[in-house]
Motif scaffolding. Structure first.
Motif, PDB file in Angstrom:
ATOM      1  N   LYS A  45     -32.526 -46.033  62.569  1.00  0.00           N
ATOM      2  CA  LYS A  45     -32.387 -45.200  61.375  1.00  0.00           C
ATOM      3  C   LYS A  45     -32.240 -43.721  61.703  1.00  0.00           C
ATOM      4  O   LYS A  45     -31.604 -42.973  60.952  1.00  0.00           O
ATOM      5  N   ILE A  46     -32.884 -43.280  62.784  1.00  0.00           N
ATOM      6  CA  ILE A  46     -32.761 -41.892  63.227  1.00  0.00           C
ATOM      7  C   ILE A  46     -32.509 -41.879  64.730  1.00  0.00           C
ATOM      8  O   ILE A  46     -32.700 -42.894  65.414  1.00  0.00           O
ATOM      9  N   GLY A  47     -32.087 -40.705  65.229  1.00  0.00           N
ATOM     10  CA  GLY A  47     -31.767 -40.629  66.651  1.00  0.00           C
ATOM     11  C   GLY A  47     -32.722 -39.802  67.478  1.00  0.00           C
ATOM     12  O   GLY A  47     -32.956 -40.104  68.658  1.00  0.00           O
ATOM     13  N   MET A  48     -33.279 -38.729  66.901  1.00  0.00           N
ATOM     14  CA  MET A  48     -34.085 -37.789  67.671  1.00  0.00           C
ATOM     15  C   MET A  48     -35.272 -37.307  66.852  1.00  0.00           C
ATOM     16  O   MET A  48     -35.241 -37.313  65.625  1.00  0.00           O
ATOM     17  N   VAL A  49     -36.309 -36.835  67.571  1.00  0.00           N
ATOM     18  CA  VAL A  49     -37.547 -36.349  66.964  1.00  0.00           C
ATOM     19  C   VAL A  49     -37.527 -34.829  66.911  1.00  0.00           C
ATOM     20  O   VAL A  49     -37.239 -34.157  67.911  1.00  0.00           O
ATOM     21  N   GLY A  50     -37.870 -34.271  65.750  1.00  0.00           N
ATOM     22  CA  GLY A  50     -38.016 -32.837  65.608  1.00  0.00           C
ATOM     23  C   GLY A  50     -39.338 -32.479  64.957  1.00  0.00           C
ATOM     24  O   GLY A  50     -39.959 -33.306  64.280  1.00  0.00           O
ATOM     25  N   LEU A  51     -39.778 -31.257  65.173  1.00  0.00           N
ATOM     26  CA  LEU A  51     -40.991 -30.714  64.564  1.00  0.00           C
ATOM     27  C   LEU A  51     -40.646 -29.381  63.915  1.00  0.00           C
ATOM     28  O   LEU A  51     -39.764 -28.672  64.394  1.00  0.00           O
ATOM     29  N   SER A  52     -41.370 -29.015  62.864  1.00  0.00           N
ATOM     30  CA  SER A  52     -41.117 -27.742  62.193  1.00  0.00           C
ATOM     31  C   SER A  52     -42.420 -26.988  61.959  1.00  0.00           C
ATOM     32  O   SER A  52     -43.390 -27.553  61.444  1.00  0.00           O
ATOM     33  N   GLU A  53     -42.435 -25.703  62.327  1.00  0.00           N
ATOM     34  CA  GLU A  53     -43.565 -24.798  62.112  1.00  0.00           C
ATOM     35  C   GLU A  53     -44.869 -25.357  62.679  1.00  0.00           C
ATOM     36  O   GLU A  53     -45.903 -25.370  62.012  1.00  0.00           O
ATOM     37  N   MET A  54     -44.815 -25.791  63.947  1.00  0.00           N
ATOM     38  CA  MET A  54     -46.010 -26.310  64.606  1.00  0.00           C
ATOM     39  C   MET A  54     -46.310 -25.505  65.859  1.00  0.00           C
ATOM     40  O   MET A  54     -45.454 -24.833  66.419  1.00  0.00           O
ATOM     41  N   SER A  55     -47.559 -25.582  66.290  1.00  0.00           N
ATOM     42  CA  SER A  55     -48.039 -24.791  67.418  1.00  0.00           C
ATOM     43  C   SER A  55     -47.611 -25.405  68.747  1.00  0.00           C
ATOM     44  O   SER A  55     -47.211 -26.578  68.825  1.00  0.00           O
ATOM     45  N   ALA A  56     -47.734 -24.612  69.805  1.00  0.00           N
ATOM     46  CA  ALA A  56     -47.404 -25.098  71.140  1.00  0.00           C
ATOM     47  C   ALA A  56     -48.276 -26.294  71.518  1.00  0.00           C
ATOM     48  O   ALA A  56     -47.804 -27.254  72.135  1.00  0.00           O
ATOM     49  N   GLU A  57     -49.551 -26.255  71.157  1.00  0.00           N
ATOM     50  CA  GLU A  57     -50.434 -27.378  71.481  1.00  0.00           C
ATOM     51  C   GLU A  57     -49.965 -28.657  70.794  1.00  0.00           C
ATOM     52  O   GLU A  57     -49.920 -29.725  71.419  1.00  0.00           O
ATOM     53  N   THR A  58     -49.613 -28.560  69.519  1.00  0.00           N
ATOM     54  CA  THR A  58     -49.145 -29.746  68.797  1.00  0.00           C
ATOM     55  C   THR A  58     -47.820 -30.228  69.355  1.00  0.00           C
ATOM     56  O   THR A  58     -47.588 -31.446  69.457  1.00  0.00           O
ATOM     57  N   ILE A  59     -46.951 -29.321  69.722  1.00  0.00           N
ATOM     58  CA  ILE A  59     -45.667 -29.706  70.321  1.00  0.00           C
ATOM     59  C   ILE A  59     -45.901 -30.516  71.587  1.00  0.00           C
ATOM     60  O   ILE A  59     -45.269 -31.566  71.802  1.00  0.00           O
ATOM     61  N   ARG A  60     -46.822 -30.071  72.423  1.00  0.00           N
ATOM     62  CA  ARG A  60     -47.098 -30.796  73.671  1.00  0.00           C
ATOM     63  C   ARG A  60     -47.704 -32.169  73.399  1.00  0.00           C
ATOM     64  O   ARG A  60     -47.370 -33.146  74.070  1.00  0.00           O
ATOM     65  N   ARG A  61     -48.577 -32.257  72.418  1.00  0.00           N
ATOM     66  CA  ARG A  61     -49.145 -33.566  72.064  1.00  0.00           C
ATOM     67  C   ARG A  61     -48.053 -34.507  71.554  1.00  0.00           C
ATOM     68  O   ARG A  61     -48.019 -35.694  71.923  1.00  0.00           O
TER      69      ARG A  61
END
Length: 335
Positions: A146-162
């Protein structure tokens, strides 16, 4: 027409993408559909290869607009949308649970009239749900095709790494402009280190750095009427700062919007600029940035123009800030 490209996952996309939100949501008066359709198709004609929408925008109407306007040209662009923030029964909802994400993706696919969304962002962090669980829902949507890639919006560096530890994150989207520098605290470098594209929304500071704002006489429903930096008495002070920016653009032979976009793109090869507009003329002006040389000295001068302690008013109201996880700048005041 071919534009300069940047890398998004395993594909090139135009260095300047198009944010579609204000064709249906948040700013001024929504344009007639024929004008919105013409703008979207003109963007593709000019070489834009990434269009960005979300379930939230217009309560789903923005996705429906894209479905009607450009899905016949689906092979020409990378399609990005967002979940977690949504409109449910006419009410704004923040829900990062796996079940809510799965249902939101299905609704987006139906509205867009497609069976695949290239990039799906978690629009905001739902602090009641572990980020690992929310990303897991996107992984299952990838496995289902249904989707191809994962994105995040307005999140911290710590959350991005997790999140990245669960599944590679392709893109992180946050507000970034000469006037809003929060990603420089940690997110911009984290994205570079992990090979994640950084997508800068509001790169012309919601029109402040595009010559579009001279007072706070906004149309009813315009979100800037609730943003402290964009209303009296803070606005007059901030426009004094903007005057120096406008003068620098004129000296460089560029428009203010072009200087803002060039500055954002200069912050790293992994940065993609995401302006939005309702005007074909402004769209063409934005894209002309890629053919407008800006002296390095001018870009360097911009760095010092908007120190956080000099800007009057916080970025968001307290209620809106509560949904933002991006790190604060040293000295940034929220109230």
């Amino acid at each position: 027409m071919a534009l300069e490209t940047r890398t998004l996952g395993d594909r090139p996309v135009s260095a300047i993408a198009l944010g579609c939100m204000n064709l249906s949501h948040a700013y001024d008066v929504t344009p007639p559909e024929a004008e919105a359709v013409a703008l979207l198709n003109r963007a593709l004609d000019l070489g834009v290869t990434m269009l960005d929408t979300a379930a939230l925008y217009g309560g789903g109407e923005n996705e429906k607009l894209l479905g009607r306007a450009v899905m016949h040209r689906r092979a020409e662009f990378t399609l990005a949308s967002k979940c977690v923030l949504d409109m449910i029964d006419g009410k704004r909802s923040l829900n990062g649970s796996p079940a809510a994400i799965a249902a939101s993706i299905d609704r987006s696919l139906a509205r867009l009239g497609t069976d695949h969304i290239d990039l799906m962002y978690l629009h905001r962090l739902d602090k009641a749900v572990p980020i690992e669980d929310s990303v897991g829902a996107l992984v299952r949507a990838i496995e289902a095709g249904k989707i191809g890639m994962v994105g995040l919006s307005e999140m911290s560096a710590e959350t991005i790494r997790r999140a990245h530890a669960v599944h590679p994150v392709t893109a992180v989207q946050s507000e970034y402009s000469p006037m809003v520098r929060n990603p420089e605290v940690a997110v911009l470098e984290t994205c570079r280190a992990l090979g994640i594209a950084f997508v800068a929304f509001s790169p012309v500071a919601r029109g402040m750095l595009a010559g579009a704002i001279r007072d706070d006489a906004y149309t009813p429903g315009d979100i800037r009427a609730t943003m402290p930096r964009f209303i009296a008495p803070q606005l007059a002070h901030n426009l004094d700062l903007v005057a120096a920016f406008d003068a620098a653009a004129a000296d460089a032979g560029a428009t203010p919007a072009q200087l803002a976009l060039a500055w954002v793109l200069s912050r790293g090869d992994h940065v993609i600029a995401l302006p939005g507009t309702r005007s074909i003329a402004h769209l063409e002006e934005d894209l002309a940035t890629l053919a407008t040389p800006i002296p390095a000295a001018t870009l360097a001068a911009v760095d010092a123009m908007f120190a956080i302690q000099d800007i009057a008013g916080p970025r968001y109201t307290a209620a809106m800030q509560a949904m933002i996880e991006t790190e604060l700048l040293p000295g940034e005041v929220l109230a």
